[in-house]
Design a protein around this motif. Structure first.
Motif, mmCIF file in Angstrom:
data_model
loop_
_atom_site.group_PDB
_atom_site.id
_atom_site.type_symbol
_atom_site.label_atom_id
_atom_site.label_comp_id
_atom_site.label_asym_id
_atom_site.label_seq_id
_atom_site.Cartn_x
_atom_site.Cartn_y
_atom_site.Cartn_z
ATOM 1 N N ALA A 17 -1.198 5.973 2.876
ATOM 2 C CA ALA A 17 -1.722 4.740 2.737
ATOM 3 C C ALA A 17 -1.360 3.535 3.464
ATOM 4 O O ALA A 17 -2.098 2.615 4.047
ATOM 5 N N LEU A 19 3.414 5.041 -8.944
ATOM 6 C CA LEU A 19 3.322 5.975 -7.845
ATOM 7 C C LEU A 19 3.192 7.395 -8.678
ATOM 8 O O LEU A 19 4.197 8.277 -8.912
ATOM 9 N N SER A 69 -10.173 6.057 -1.809
ATOM 10 C CA SER A 69 -9.097 5.431 -1.763
ATOM 11 C C SER A 69 -8.372 4.911 -0.403
ATOM 12 O O SER A 69 -8.411 3.617 -0.331
ATOM 13 N N SER A 80 -1.384 3.062 -11.150
ATOM 14 C CA SER A 80 -1.611 2.480 -9.694
ATOM 15 C C SER A 80 -0.207 2.371 -9.141
ATOM 16 O O SER A 80 -0.037 2.027 -8.278
ATOM 17 N N ARG A 138 2.773 1.515 -3.525
ATOM 18 C CA ARG A 138 1.785 1.999 -4.669
ATOM 19 C C ARG A 138 1.058 3.385 -4.336
ATOM 20 O O ARG A 138 0.718 4.205 -5.432
ATOM 21 N N GLN A 139 1.045 3.947 -3.064
ATOM 22 C CA GLN A 139 0.458 5.228 -3.245
ATOM 23 C C GLN A 139 1.440 6.147 -2.257
ATOM 24 O O GLN A 139 2.261 6.695 -2.996
ATOM 25 N N ASP A 140 1.357 5.901 -0.851
ATOM 26 C CA ASP A 140 2.227 6.832 -0.001
ATOM 27 C C ASP A 140 2.338 6.585 1.369
ATOM 28 O O ASP A 140 1.609 5.454 1.622
ATOM 29 N N ALA A 148 -9.089 10.517 -3.096
ATOM 30 C CA ALA A 148 -8.209 10.041 -2.252
ATOM 31 C C ALA A 148 -8.928 9.379 -1.125
ATOM 32 O O ALA A 148 -8.445 8.360 -0.309
ATOM 33 N N SER A 206 0.811 -1.206 0.058
ATOM 34 C CA SER A 206 -0.121 0.055 0.062
ATOM 35 C C SER A 206 0.897 1.405 -0.077
ATOM 36 O O SER A 206 0.538 2.359 -0.737
ATOM 37 N N GLY A 221 0.236 12.657 -6.977
ATOM 38 C CA GLY A 221 -0.778 12.727 -5.859
ATOM 39 C C GLY A 221 -1.329 13.910 -6.072
ATOM 40 O O GLY A 221 -2.685 13.819 -5.832
ATOM 41 N N ILE A 247 -5.000 13.667 -8.040
ATOM 42 C CA ILE A 247 -6.082 12.992 -7.394
ATOM 43 C C ILE A 247 -6.748 13.961 -6.408
ATOM 44 O O ILE A 247 -6.418 14.689 -5.801
#
Length: 225
Positions: A46, A109, A123, A107, A41-43, A120, A38, A112, A115
């Motif tokens: 997440a 990186l 998500s 999906s 894939r995001q930050d 967000a 997680s 951001g 979004i």
């Protein structure tokens, strides 16, 4: 009875319990994999949300084990098998999603800033729910608590259920800094250029590992037998 004096609850060898809990929480498994994937894939946010979802799932198992549901899972082959297959199906489904993810679907990186806040929020809710289900649908977690925690409760403890709940909460709360550490480490690693270029393959690796965890759970026996 003084709740701050854990020995009055019949809890013994607390330092050893805390050390064992730390070592067990450091051991990689589906929970750690979900947190790190997680965050990659995001930050970091997440990853932290994923860890909170997993923590909530862990509290479910602690409560269930203390109330006797865990004992039911340990004693009933049918109950254990049903929850086992549901949990295995969820882990395998997560693995297949990662294996089939396209490199260009955003999906990885991505930026951001692109979004929206509402997206967000959705998500992060999905990340939290995924972490919760990853833990809550694994019956072996409840049975682990049934096997591990009583070792630190004396047989003549006056309030065994309360002692069990206290130890379960200590174990679960102790996992939070470890899980957040995994999330922060994965988020830091994700900022490296070579990792960003390799996200497609990291998705595949994470997907294969989730499938492996799911299949191992599906073909596992009831630990109490």
């Amino acid at each position: 009875m003084n709740l701050f004096d854990l020995s009055s609850l019949g809890i013994t060898h607390l330092p050893l319990f805390l050390l064992a809990g730390l070592l067990l929480n450091l051991t990689p498994g589906p929970d750690v994999l979900y947190i790190t994937s997680s965050a990659l894939r995001q930050d970091a946010r997440a990853g932290v949300v994923a860890s909170l979802g997993i923590t909530t799932g862990c509290f479910v198992h602690v409560s269930a084990a203390a109330l006797g549901v865990g004992a039911l899972l340990a004693a009933s082959a049918t109950a254990f098998t049903v929850l086992k297959w549901v949990g295995a199906a969820y882990l395998c489904w997560t693995g297949v999603k990662l294996l089939l993810a396209r490199a260009a679907d955003g999906s990885g990186l991505g930026d951001g800033a692109a979004i929206t806040r509402s997206q967000a929020a959705v998500s992060l809710r999905a990340v939290y729910a995924g972490g919760f289900l990853t833990n809550a649908l694994n019956p072996k977690v409840a049975i682990f608590f049934l096997a591990f925690l009583p070792q630190f409760i004396v047989p003549e403890a006056p309030h065994k259920t309360l002692a069990f709940l206290v130890l379960g909460c200590l174990f679960t709360l102790g996992s939070i800094p470890v899980d957040i550490g995994w999330a922060l480490a994965a988020a830091w690693l994700a900022r490296r250029a070579w990792v960003r270029r390799s996200m497609h393959w990291l998705d595949r690796l994470a997907g294969a590992m989730f499938l492996g965890f799911g299949l191992r759970l599906a073909f596992s026996d009831n630990p109490s037998r």
